[in-house]
Structures are given as structure tokens and as C-alpha cells.
Design a protein around this motif. Structure first.
Motif, PDB file in Angstrom:
ATOM      1  N   ALA A  24      43.358  64.436  85.141  1.00  0.00           N
ATOM      2  CA  ALA A  24      41.877  64.588  86.312  1.00  0.00           C
ATOM      3  C   ALA A  24      41.675  63.171  86.903  1.00  0.00           C
ATOM      4  CB  ALA A  24      40.810  65.012  85.276  1.00  0.00           C
ATOM      5  N   PRO A  25      41.143  63.326  88.056  1.00  0.00           N
ATOM      6  CA  PRO A  25      40.613  61.883  88.634  1.00  0.00           C
ATOM      7  C   PRO A  25      39.612  60.918  87.818  1.00  0.00           C
ATOM      8  CG  PRO A  25      40.111  63.807  90.180  1.00  0.00           C
ATOM      9  CD  PRO A  25      40.743  64.307  88.734  1.00  0.00           C
ATOM     10  N   ARG A  26      39.416  59.758  88.291  1.00  0.00           N
ATOM     11  CA  ARG A  26      38.761  58.838  87.318  1.00  0.00           C
ATOM     12  C   ARG A  26      37.104  59.486  87.347  1.00  0.00           C
ATOM     13  NH1 ARG A  26      37.334  53.332  89.897  1.00  0.00           N
ATOM     14  NH2 ARG A  26      35.983  54.736  91.077  1.00  0.00           N
ATOM     15  N   ASP A  27      36.458  59.648  88.384  1.00  0.00           N
ATOM     16  CA  ASP A  27      35.259  60.245  88.455  1.00  0.00           C
ATOM     17  C   ASP A  27      35.122  61.542  88.399  1.00  0.00           C
ATOM     18  OD1 ASP A  27      34.798  57.426  88.527  1.00  0.00           O
ATOM     19  OD2 ASP A  27      34.677  57.346  90.585  1.00  0.00           O
ATOM     20  N   GLY A  28      36.054  62.252  88.200  1.00  0.00           N
ATOM     21  CA  GLY A  28      36.055  63.790  88.445  1.00  0.00           C
ATOM     22  C   GLY A  28      35.795  64.504  87.072  1.00  0.00           C
ATOM     23  N   ARG A  29      36.247  65.689  86.993  1.00  0.00           N
ATOM     24  CA  ARG A  29      35.768  66.488  85.875  1.00  0.00           C
ATOM     25  C   ARG A  29      36.130  66.098  84.429  1.00  0.00           C
ATOM     26  NH1 ARG A  29      39.460  71.474  86.174  1.00  0.00           N
ATOM     27  NH2 ARG A  29      40.618  70.544  84.647  1.00  0.00           N
ATOM     28  N   TYR A  30      35.292  66.203  83.590  1.00  0.00           N
ATOM     29  CA  TYR A  30      35.787  65.608  82.182  1.00  0.00           C
ATOM     30  C   TYR A  30      35.145  66.824  81.189  1.00  0.00           C
ATOM     31  CZ  TYR A  30      30.696  64.293  82.392  1.00  0.00           C
ATOM     32  OH  TYR A  30      29.383  64.508  82.594  1.00  0.00           O
ATOM     33  N   ILE A  31      35.582  66.645  80.016  1.00  0.00           N
ATOM     34  CA  ILE A  31      35.208  67.488  78.774  1.00  0.00           C
ATOM     35  C   ILE A  31      33.903  67.174  78.316  1.00  0.00           C
ATOM     36  CG2 ILE A  31      36.161  68.451  76.875  1.00  0.00           C
ATOM     37  CD1 ILE A  31      39.131  67.761  77.810  1.00  0.00           C
ATOM     38  N   GLU A  32      33.964  66.055  77.920  1.00  0.00           N
ATOM     39  CA  GLU A  32      32.484  65.831  77.327  1.00  0.00           C
ATOM     40  C   GLU A  32      32.263  64.103  77.503  1.00  0.00           C
ATOM     41  OE1 GLU A  32      30.698  65.986  72.571  1.00  0.00           O
ATOM     42  OE2 GLU A  32      32.663  66.153  72.948  1.00  0.00           O
ATOM     43  N   LYS A  33      30.897  63.878  77.614  1.00  0.00           N
ATOM     44  CA  LYS A  33      30.586  62.623  77.930  1.00  0.00           C
ATOM     45  C   LYS A  33      29.801  62.150  76.340  1.00  0.00           C
ATOM     46  CE  LYS A  33      26.536  59.845  79.656  1.00  0.00           C
ATOM     47  NZ  LYS A  33      25.272  60.056  80.238  1.00  0.00           N
ATOM     48  N   ILE A  34      30.777  61.055  75.910  1.00  0.00           N
ATOM     49  CA  ILE A  34      30.344  60.373  74.408  1.00  0.00           C
ATOM     50  C   ILE A  34      29.530  59.138  74.534  1.00  0.00           C
ATOM     51  CG2 ILE A  34      32.167  61.828  73.306  1.00  0.00           C
ATOM     52  CD1 ILE A  34      33.761  59.079  73.389  1.00  0.00           C
ATOM     53  N   GLY A  35      29.323  58.597  75.762  1.00  0.00           N
ATOM     54  CA  GLY A  35      28.695  57.354  75.774  1.00  0.00           C
ATOM     55  C   GLY A  35      28.510  56.902  77.119  1.00  0.00           C
ATOM     56  N   GLU A  76      30.719  59.203  65.820  1.00  0.00           N
ATOM     57  CA  GLU A  76      31.248  60.420  65.446  1.00  0.00           C
ATOM     58  C   GLU A  76      31.924  61.337  66.121  1.00  0.00           C
ATOM     59  OE1 GLU A  76      28.017  62.229  63.525  1.00  0.00           O
ATOM     60  OE2 GLU A  76      27.467  60.570  62.015  1.00  0.00           O
ATOM     61  N   LYS A  77      31.469  61.292  67.463  1.00  0.00           N
ATOM     62  CA  LYS A  77      32.114  62.269  68.575  1.00  0.00           C
ATOM     63  C   LYS A  77      33.378  61.739  68.799  1.00  0.00           C
ATOM     64  CE  LYS A  77      28.182  64.562  70.842  1.00  0.00           C
ATOM     65  NZ  LYS A  77      27.413  64.879  72.206  1.00  0.00           N
ATOM     66  N   ALA A  78      33.372  60.206  69.113  1.00  0.00           N
ATOM     67  CA  ALA A  78      34.533  59.464  69.342  1.00  0.00           C
ATOM     68  C   ALA A  78      35.678  59.537  68.352  1.00  0.00           C
ATOM     69  CB  ALA A  78      34.127  57.944  69.746  1.00  0.00           C
ATOM     70  N   ALA A  79      35.090  59.364  67.047  1.00  0.00           N
ATOM     71  CA  ALA A  79      36.054  59.592  65.925  1.00  0.00           C
ATOM     72  C   ALA A  79      36.703  60.838  66.023  1.00  0.00           C
ATOM     73  CB  ALA A  79      35.299  59.367  64.607  1.00  0.00           C
ATOM     74  N   TRP A  94      37.143  63.020  68.580  1.00  0.00           N
ATOM     75  CA  TRP A  94      38.294  63.066  69.665  1.00  0.00           C
ATOM     76  C   TRP A  94      39.564  62.311  69.028  1.00  0.00           C
ATOM     77  CZ3 TRP A  94      38.542  66.908  72.660  1.00  0.00           C
ATOM     78  CH2 TRP A  94      37.299  67.573  73.189  1.00  0.00           C
ATOM     79  N   VAL A  95      39.431  61.105  68.723  1.00  0.00           N
ATOM     80  CA  VAL A  95      40.538  60.258  68.382  1.00  0.00           C
ATOM     81  C   VAL A  95      41.493  61.045  67.424  1.00  0.00           C
ATOM     82  CG1 VAL A  95      41.160  58.194  67.209  1.00  0.00           C
ATOM     83  CG2 VAL A  95      39.578  58.272  68.973  1.00  0.00           C
ATOM     84  N   ALA A  96      40.572  61.855  66.121  1.00  0.00           N
ATOM     85  CA  ALA A  96      41.454  62.604  65.378  1.00  0.00           C
ATOM     86  C   ALA A  96      42.132  63.542  65.925  1.00  0.00           C
ATOM     87  CB  ALA A  96      40.411  63.198  64.231  1.00  0.00           C
ATOM     88  N   LYS A  97      41.430  64.307  67.028  1.00  0.00           N
ATOM     89  CA  LYS A  97      42.155  65.412  67.778  1.00  0.00           C
ATOM     90  C   LYS A  97      43.447  65.041  68.521  1.00  0.00           C
ATOM     91  CE  LYS A  97      37.973  68.245  67.787  1.00  0.00           C
ATOM     92  NZ  LYS A  97      36.926  68.833  68.812  1.00  0.00           N
ATOM     93  N   GLY A  98      43.334  63.802  68.815  1.00  0.00           N
ATOM     94  CA  GLY A  98      44.774  63.286  69.732  1.00  0.00           C
ATOM     95  C   GLY A  98      44.326  62.544  71.017  1.00  0.00           C
ATOM     96  N   ALA A  99      43.007  62.411  71.252  1.00  0.00           N
ATOM     97  CA  ALA A  99      42.521  61.800  72.407  1.00  0.00           C
ATOM     98  C   ALA A  99      42.951  60.079  72.408  1.00  0.00           C
ATOM     99  CB  ALA A  99      41.217  62.002  72.695  1.00  0.00           C
ATOM    100  N   GLN A 100      43.639  59.678  73.342  1.00  0.00           N
ATOM    101  CA  GLN A 100      43.970  58.207  73.568  1.00  0.00           C
ATOM    102  C   GLN A 100      43.006  57.491  74.320  1.00  0.00           C
ATOM    103  OE1 GLN A 100      46.813  56.737  72.039  1.00  0.00           O
ATOM    104  NE2 GLN A 100      47.038  58.703  70.919  1.00  0.00           N
ATOM    105  N   PRO A 101      42.488  56.385  73.798  1.00  0.00           N
ATOM    106  CA  PRO A 101      41.630  55.592  74.476  1.00  0.00           C
ATOM    107  C   PRO A 101      42.121  54.479  75.400  1.00  0.00           C
ATOM    108  CG  PRO A 101      41.557  54.680  72.184  1.00  0.00           C
ATOM    109  CD  PRO A 101      42.312  56.292  72.392  1.00  0.00           C
ATOM    110  N   THR A 102      41.580  54.216  76.403  1.00  0.00           N
ATOM    111  CA  THR A 102      42.235  53.320  77.489  1.00  0.00           C
ATOM    112  C   THR A 102      42.016  52.040  76.822  1.00  0.00           C
ATOM    113  OG1 THR A 102      40.110  53.179  78.718  1.00  0.00           O
ATOM    114  CG2 THR A 102      41.590  54.804  79.535  1.00  0.00           C
TER     115      THR A 102
END
Length: 171
Positions: free
Chosen positions: A27-38, A57-60, A62-70
Motif C-alpha cells: 500500500a502507498p505510504r499515506d494510503g490505506r491502512y489496517i489500523e492506526k496504533i499511534g 499492547e496493540k503494537a505487541a 501486531w508484532v506477534a502476528k508477524g508485522a515488521q516495523p520499519t
């Protein structure tokens, strides 16, 4: 689907404001996202509580689900603790080539080094010549004086011959 926890830019020109979002990596940088966490407001002082606000807690989750932070978000998440330990372990990156000068700069450095070496050689030769001149003037003065005396005597010998030639022309 590859998930990323990243910053989505908002705010007007020269007044940045970022949302920390979980989005599909395509997805584009400023485009569609799944959830805003902060949020992240870089205009705030570094010690301000409002500069970085992330729901740990939300970030943890999503990380547990496999999301990779920049890189930037990983730095933020490493400072937030959930259950007594940071959400993500972040280490400062090591890119030794980043600080290395470019090819043109390397060429300029080499040219400068060559000029310095040539300058040092010229100074060394000048010092050597000065020392030789300082050590050998007694030997060279005698021949120089003898040559000067010989030159002074030679015109004196030629003078009578010249006078005789002038007398012949007039007569």
C-alpha cells in the motif's frame, strides 16, 4: 499478506505529523491502512510525552502476528515496554560505507596527497642544497675569485691590441 508497522505522513507543508499505522507493505505510504496504533509529532521537544504516542499492547499484538516495523518505528517500539520487556529489540544499524567519501572526493584527496608529497620533496631538496652551499662555500670561493681575476686581466691584455688596431685604421 506482508504487514508493516510504519509512519504515514500527515500535516501541511513544512509542518509534518505522522500516524503510526499497520498497513500492507504494498500500500502507498499515506494510503490505506489496517489500523492506526499511534502518532508521532517531530515538532515536539524530544523529552515531550506528546512526541511519540503508541499503544504498546496493540503494537505487541501486531508484532506477534508477524508485522515488521520499519527502522524508525522499531526505534520507538524498543523504548516501549509491555510486560517488563521492550516490544522490539532495536540495534543501531552499521553501514560502514555510508560515511565513506565518493569517487570524486577520493580523487581530490589523492591529488592533495600527491601535491603534499611533491612539496615535501621540494623542501627537502631545498634544505639539502642550502646545507651543501653552507658546507662548501670555502672551497668554491677560491676558484670564483681566480676566475674573476682572470677576467679582469684578460681585458687589460686586449686593450693594447685594440689601441693598435684603432691606430692602424686612422692612419
Amino acid at each position: 499478506m506482508a504487514l508493516k508497522i510504519r509512519l504515514a505522513r500527515g500535516g501541511s507543508k513544512k509542518r509534518p505529523f505522522y500516524r503510526v499505522v499497520v498497513a500492507d507493505s504494498r500500500a502507498p505510504r499515506d494510503g490505506r491502512y489496517i489500523e492506526k496504533i499511534g502518532t508521532y509529532d517531530p515538532r515536539q521537544p524530544k523529552d515531550s510525552e506528546n512526541r511519540v504516542q503508541i499503544d504498546g499492547e496493540k503494537a505487541a499484538d501486531w508484532v506477534a502476528k508477524g508485522a515488521q516495523p520499519t527502522e524508525r518505528v522499531a526505534r520507538f517500539l524498543s523504548q516501549i515496554e509491555v510486560d517488563g520487556k521492550p516490544i522490539v529489540t532495536w540495534e543501531h544499524g552499521n553501514n560502514p560505507n555510508k560515511g565513506e567519501p565518493g569517487t570524486k572526493a577520493k580523487e581530490r584527496i589523492e591529488e592533495k596527497a600527491e601535491k603534499e608529497a611533491a612539496k615535501k620533496e621540494a623542501e627537502a631538496e631545498a634544505k639539502k642544497a642550502a646545507e651543501e652551499a653552507k658546507n662548501a662555500p670555502a672551497e668554491e670561493e677560491a676558484p670564483a675569485e681566480a676566475e674573476a681575476e682572470a677576467e679582469a686581466e684578460a681585458p687589460a691584455e686586449d686593450a693594447p691590441a685594440e689601441e693598435a688596431a684603432e691606430e692602424e685604421k686612422t692612419s
